[in-house]
Design an enzyme around this catalytic site. Structure first.
Site, PDB file in Angstrom:
ATOM      1  N   TRP A 219       2.611  -9.710  -9.164  1.00 35.08           N
ATOM      2  CA  TRP A 219       2.456  -9.253  -7.785  1.00 35.08           C
ATOM      3  C   TRP A 219       2.769 -10.357  -6.782  1.00 35.08           C
ATOM      4  O   TRP A 219       2.368 -11.502  -6.955  1.00 35.08           O
ATOM      5  CB  TRP A 219       1.021  -8.776  -7.579  1.00 35.08           C
ATOM      6  CG  TRP A 219       0.670  -8.560  -6.152  1.00 35.08           C
ATOM      7  CD1 TRP A 219       0.240  -9.520  -5.259  1.00 35.08           C
ATOM      8  CD2 TRP A 219       0.745  -7.340  -5.409  1.00 35.08           C
ATOM      9  NE1 TRP A 219       0.043  -8.967  -4.027  1.00 35.08           N
ATOM     10  CE2 TRP A 219       0.340  -7.628  -4.089  1.00 35.08           C
ATOM     11  CE3 TRP A 219       1.103  -6.044  -5.743  1.00 35.08           C
ATOM     12  CZ2 TRP A 219       0.295  -6.648  -3.095  1.00 35.08           C
ATOM     13  CZ3 TRP A 219       1.034  -5.069  -4.750  1.00 35.08           C
ATOM     14  CH2 TRP A 219       0.640  -5.378  -3.450  1.00 35.08           C
TER      15      TRP A 219
ATOM     16  N   ASP B  34       2.409 -11.555   1.068  1.00 39.58           N
ATOM     17  CA  ASP B  34       2.879 -12.238   2.279  1.00 39.58           C
ATOM     18  C   ASP B  34       3.681 -13.507   2.026  1.00 39.58           C
ATOM     19  O   ASP B  34       3.311 -14.317   1.177  1.00 39.58           O
ATOM     20  CB  ASP B  34       1.685 -12.658   3.148  1.00 39.58           C
ATOM     21  CG  ASP B  34       0.829 -11.489   3.570  1.00 39.58           C
ATOM     22  OD1 ASP B  34      -0.045 -11.704   4.432  1.00 39.58           O
ATOM     23  OD2 ASP B  34       1.006 -10.382   3.031  1.00 39.58           O
TER      24      ASP B  34
ATOM     25  N   TRP C 193      -5.268 -17.572   0.609  1.00 41.68           N
ATOM     26  CA  TRP C 193      -4.579 -16.532   1.355  1.00 41.68           C
ATOM     27  C   TRP C 193      -3.529 -17.120   2.289  1.00 41.68           C
ATOM     28  O   TRP C 193      -3.156 -18.270   2.187  1.00 41.68           O
ATOM     29  CB  TRP C 193      -5.599 -15.647   2.078  1.00 41.68           C
ATOM     30  CG  TRP C 193      -6.423 -14.815   1.131  1.00 41.68           C
ATOM     31  CD1 TRP C 193      -6.324 -14.789  -0.236  1.00 41.68           C
ATOM     32  CD2 TRP C 193      -7.461 -13.888   1.459  1.00 41.68           C
ATOM     33  NE1 TRP C 193      -7.236 -13.920  -0.764  1.00 41.68           N
ATOM     34  CE2 TRP C 193      -7.946 -13.346   0.237  1.00 41.68           C
ATOM     35  CE3 TRP C 193      -8.035 -13.463   2.657  1.00 41.68           C
ATOM     36  CZ2 TRP C 193      -8.974 -12.389   0.206  1.00 41.68           C
ATOM     37  CZ3 TRP C 193      -9.054 -12.516   2.609  1.00 41.68           C
ATOM     38  CH2 TRP C 193      -9.519 -11.991   1.405  1.00 41.68           C
TER      39      TRP C 193
ATOM     40  N   ARG D 233      -8.105 -15.101  10.377  1.00 43.63           N
ATOM     41  CA  ARG D 233      -6.994 -14.837   9.472  1.00 43.63           C
ATOM     42  C   ARG D 233      -5.716 -15.536   9.905  1.00 43.63           C
ATOM     43  O   ARG D 233      -5.440 -15.701  11.058  1.00 43.63           O
ATOM     44  CB  ARG D 233      -6.716 -13.334   9.440  1.00 43.63           C
ATOM     45  CG  ARG D 233      -7.872 -12.503   8.992  1.00 43.63           C
ATOM     46  CD  ARG D 233      -7.994 -12.507   7.505  1.00 43.63           C
ATOM     47  NE  ARG D 233      -7.181 -11.494   6.911  1.00 43.63           N
ATOM     48  CZ  ARG D 233      -7.535 -10.208   6.785  1.00 43.63           C
ATOM     49  NH1 ARG D 233      -8.682  -9.789   7.250  1.00 43.63           N
ATOM     50  NH2 ARG D 233      -6.745  -9.358   6.214  1.00 43.63           N
TER      51      ARG D 233
ATOM     52  N   GLU E  30      -3.665  -9.389  12.107  1.00 41.12           N
ATOM     53  CA  GLU E  30      -3.185 -10.196  10.991  1.00 41.12           C
ATOM     54  C   GLU E  30      -1.837 -10.753  11.339  1.00 41.12           C
ATOM     55  O   GLU E  30      -1.076 -10.168  12.074  1.00 41.12           O
ATOM     56  CB  GLU E  30      -3.003  -9.312   9.758  1.00 41.12           C
ATOM     57  CG  GLU E  30      -4.239  -9.055   8.991  1.00 41.12           C
ATOM     58  CD  GLU E  30      -3.923  -8.272   7.729  1.00 41.12           C
ATOM     59  OE1 GLU E  30      -4.834  -7.642   7.223  1.00 41.12           O
ATOM     60  OE2 GLU E  30      -2.767  -8.281   7.288  1.00 41.12           O
TER      61      GLU E  30
END
Lengths: 209, 631
Positions: free
Chosen positions: B135, B138, B197, B260, B299
């Protein structure tokens, strides 16, 4: 009423019950949802994400139960080797892929949690379908249970990122403007603050002065 | 619309006051394992969170590394003191609406399609960025450094669904031919153990490179973290060190998922570095964060300059009268990237959009198809601004698990200001992709009468670069009576819905019987005053006989100026199709999963399903070689 609670422990039991009931009403299997959540001590004081996690764990447990059953059947029913192997792959995908995806994402990236649980429901369903035309499925009970739990978990996680539809908000405004613009600004702020993310869709750009 | 008050009363009581936030770590240096000596930063980067940029959208953060605490910045103007209006509860979502985006193609009770290995293997692309398996989502920290383009990406090393998120890493000389490198960062500290992230890269004035990224902590709280190369003289930047002594700002009382996606930093006229972090507007004052309401959380916020006059891109810190600044945001709910152009004043920190009117529903999008979490960087070598975009799968997650991978990146696109319209940017695949072109075929003035399909013989059709121009029968254009019926790609019946002046275009991934087809088309509508509007659409409704794939129709109006021909470029690469109208004014990225129109059974056609106008198409079509992405 659907409400989103913080993780503050000072929440009354009555409010918890309301949350569990309200949340479960948004799922396709109300009683299953209620029973599963109430059976878990952690459900009191949990927020929606916490309830979602309880359901995800229930999906995990049921999937492991399915894998156990499949293992036994692989020995006792060699004629069903092909569909059983397919089912084993499917439930392994749930346990090793979908469940971690949901566990890790439910706080912070809940759209992935929804994807994971939606897929878990699909895998359970596909396992049942694998027996079509071959034999009567020996796994109907566990497949149905797994699918329903996953459907509940999927809809619960969707609730974590509950976004009211057709919200139109301006970006760039002067808070001193007052009137309708100010209301909409306030709505935007609370929308994103409470509901998080870019929940407040249909962005409108407004210039000021 | 009003909302229920959050139950966290401490927050609502405190919004008017300075809220002291304890940093999650004290400033004591954490001892590091001997093989990773932490280096002290000599140059300081100051992170300052300021209020009021855009009035709503962004917070600018200036951060200081190292142990010293300094004065940070001026207090914001008066804080918002209103309490929120009483919230009403949004209408209960019906269970029917609860179907995940992933299952859109799959009705309750319907079985998944039985994908064969042949079908699934065909879906992998030949010249788009994707890891060997598993997978991806971003794009992170794209940057040009010491002769190499670096690309990092959200990656699950263990499966074809999101999870265990780490930073994958690859390098390239030309943004097309990639070499995969070892994973740059894994979740291995309490502050990112739940996921490394999204983040961005910044090259400081002295040439040093740092990354800011969002970590999901052991308690699923999101915090901003820093990382820097272990060996800055290594152009491949293989190893990275996380900087442990940074203060992690995570204000209590604010939703933990509100911090974020930090983006690239830039230098203000005052010599301060600013970062934007998509969240509410916060101001940092002596270690204390104030919440200023009236701001939004998005985001993947991006903010960058474009030149109004020059052809090249601009460095992130550029500003001046010939410069416009674009603000872009990804909305979590409808999963699209919107942008707007405006003017940025670095002194006041304010950005003012060009379009001062409240225009309901108007937000320009980079791409009207599947294109999310996009990120730009400034390529200082070729002086261009380059855009990356994450292209997710639109098949079922079960199929992704079966095929062992999920997601692609778009071909990187340059962004330039559209000087002709003055109101949008143009996106175009980087020129390096043209090096893959082989076997050019030219079709000159192919005529397609109303209701016809013309086959184009180009050999294999899974990997193509198509450049086409269309002329519409002038006589029909003027003769047709306008109507007041409105058209929209997304609500139309796609290429099957016939109008006088459209639809017409190209069918890709189409089998001989046209049972599976993907029309990329123009549709011209004429109103009762005689004004023409042109729509550019991609129709997936008959793209596959499979039941569990997305079959929506995407697209938008495309501005066509007087004297311009209708032009389209289509990059076909197996399960991804990228379409560009009018030089990149309107772009649509598609994911296509045919069951029949694959390998040697797929063809392309010019089609014209208009009722009145004949169209003439001139095309140049190349085969595209593979980019041979190396592991």
């Amino acid at each position: 009423m659907f409400s989103i609670l913080g993780t503050d422990a000072k929440i009354s039991v009555e409010k918890d019950e309301n949350l569990i009931e309200t949340t479960c009403k948004n799922t396709p299997h109300y009683q299953l949802c209620i029973n599963t959540l109430r059976a878990d001590k952690g459900s009191s004081g949990a927020d929606v994400a916490g309830l979602g996690l309880i359901m995800v764990e229930a999906v995990k447990a049921k999937s492991k139960e399915a894998l156990s059953a499949i293992k036994k059947l692989q020995k006792s029913q060699p004629k069903l080797a092909t569909p059983l192997q397919q089912c084993r792959d499917m439930y392994k995908a749930v346990v090793s892929g979908d469940v971690p995806e949901a566990e890790q994402s439910i706080r912070g990236n809940p759209k992935f949690a929804e994807n994971g649980m939606a897929d878990a429901a699909v895998e359970a369903d596909d396992c049942e379908a694998a027996f079509q035309g071959v034999a009567k499925s020996p796994l109907t009970a566990v497949n149905t249970a797994a699918r329903e739990l996953a459907e509940v978990a999927r809809d619960l996680t969707w609730g974590v990122s509950f976004c009211p539809k057709s919200s139109i908000f301006p970006i760039s405004m002067d808070v001193g403007d007052g009137g309708a613009l100010e209301d909409r600004v306030s709505d935007l702020w609370w929308c994103v603050l409470v509901l998080g993310c870019g929940c407040c869709s249909r962005v409108v750009f407004v210039g000021v002065g | 619309m009003a909302f229920r008050e959050p139950c966290d009363n401490t927050f609502s009581n405190n919004i008017n006051n300075a809220i002291p936030y304890a940093p999650l770590l004290d400033s004591t240096v954490v001892a590091e394992p001997p093989q990773r000596r932490r280096r002290r930063r000599s140059s300081s980067v100051v992170l300052l969170l300021m209020t009021g940029l855009l009035g709503v959208a962004l917070i600018f953060a200036v951060v200081r590394f190292g142990i010293r605490h300094n004065e940070i910045g001026s207090r914001s103007s008066s804080l918002e003191t209103r309490r929120p209006a009483e919230m009403i509860v949004p209408a209960d979502r019906g269970v029917a609406e609860g179907v995940s985006l992933k299952t859109f193609g799959r009705l309750r009770g319907a079985r998944a399609y039985s994908w064969t290995n042949n079908m699934l293997a065909w879906q992998r692309t030949a010249f788009h960025f994707q890891p060997r398996k598993n997978w991806m989502n971003d794009p992170n920290g794209p940057v040009y450094y010491k002769g190499w383009y670096h690309f990092f990406y959200q990656y699950n090393p263990f499966g074809a669904v999101w999870g265990n998120i780490a930073w994958g890493h690859a390098v390239s000389r030309d943004l097309i031919h990639w070499r995969h490198l070892p994973i740059a960062m894994v979740p291995d500290h309490w502050y990112d153990i739940n996921g490394v992230w999204t983040g961005s890269a910044t090259i400081l004035k002295d040439g040093q490179l740092v990354m800011l990224y969002t970590g999901s902590t052991n308690e699923s709280v999101q915090v901003q973290n820093l990382a820097y190369p272990a060996d800055p003289s290594d152009p491949l930047l293989v190893d990275w060190i996380k900087y442990p002594a940074t203060r992690y700002w995570s204000p209590h009382g604010v939703g933990p998922k509100d911090f974020r996606d930090p983006t690239t930093a830039w230098l203000t006229p005052q010599g301060k570095w600013r970062f934007t972090i998509g969240s509410k507007t916060f101001e940092l004052l002596d270690g204390v964060l104030h919440a200023v309401p009236g701001t939004g959380m998005w985001e993947c916020v991006d903010f960058y300059p474009v030149s109004r006059v020059m052809e090249n891109g601009l460095d992130t810190s550029d500003n001046g009268p010939g410069v416009k600044h674009a603000v872009k945001t990804s909305l979590d709910d409808d999963r699209n990237d919107y942008y707007a152009l405006g003017t940025y004043d670095g002194t006041t920190g304010k950005w003012t959009p060009d379009n001062p009117n409240i225009d309901v529903g108007i937000g320009l999008r980079y791409d009207y198809g599947i294109f999310y979490a996009s990120k730009t960087f400034y390529d200082q070598e070729k002086k261009r601004r380059v855009l990356w975009g994450w292209i997710k799968e639109t098949d079922s997650e079960a199929a992704d698990i079966q095929k062992g991978w999920a997601s692609l990146q778009a071909i990187p696109r340059t962004i330039v200001f559209d000087k002709k319209t003055g109101s949008n940017v143009l996106l175009w695949p980087v020129e390096e992709v043209e090096r893959l072109r082989v076997n050019r075929k030219v079709f000159h003035k192919v005529e397609a009468k109303p209701g016809s399909v013309v086959s184009l013989d180009v050999g294999s059709t899974s990997q193509l670069d198509i450049m086409a121009e269309f002329e519409v029968d002038q006589e029909a254009l003027s003769r047709i009576n306008g109507t007041n019926t409105t058209y929209s790609c997304t609500t139309s019946n796609g290429a099957a819905q016939r109008g006088a002046l459209g639809p017409f275009g190209i069918l890709v991934h189409t089998d001989n019987d046209l049972t599976e087809q993907t029309p990329i088309y123009f549709y011209i509508s004429k109103d009762s005053l005689g004004n023409l509007k042109t729509f550019f659409c991609a129709d997936h409704s008959r793209s596959s006989e499979a039941t569990d794939v997305n079959k929506a129709i995407y697209g938008s109006i495309v501005p066509v100026l007087k004297g311009e021909k209708l032009s389209v470029r289509i990059l076909v690469d197996h399960s991804i199709v990228e379409s560009f109208a009018q030089g990149g004014r309107t772009c649509i990225t598609s994911r296509i999963y045919p069951t029949k129109a694959i390998n040697e059974d797929a063809k392309i056609f010019v089609f014209n399903n208009a009722t009145d106008a004949t169209i003439t198409a001139s095309l140049k079509i190349w085969q595209m070689s593979s980019a041979y992405i190396h592991t």
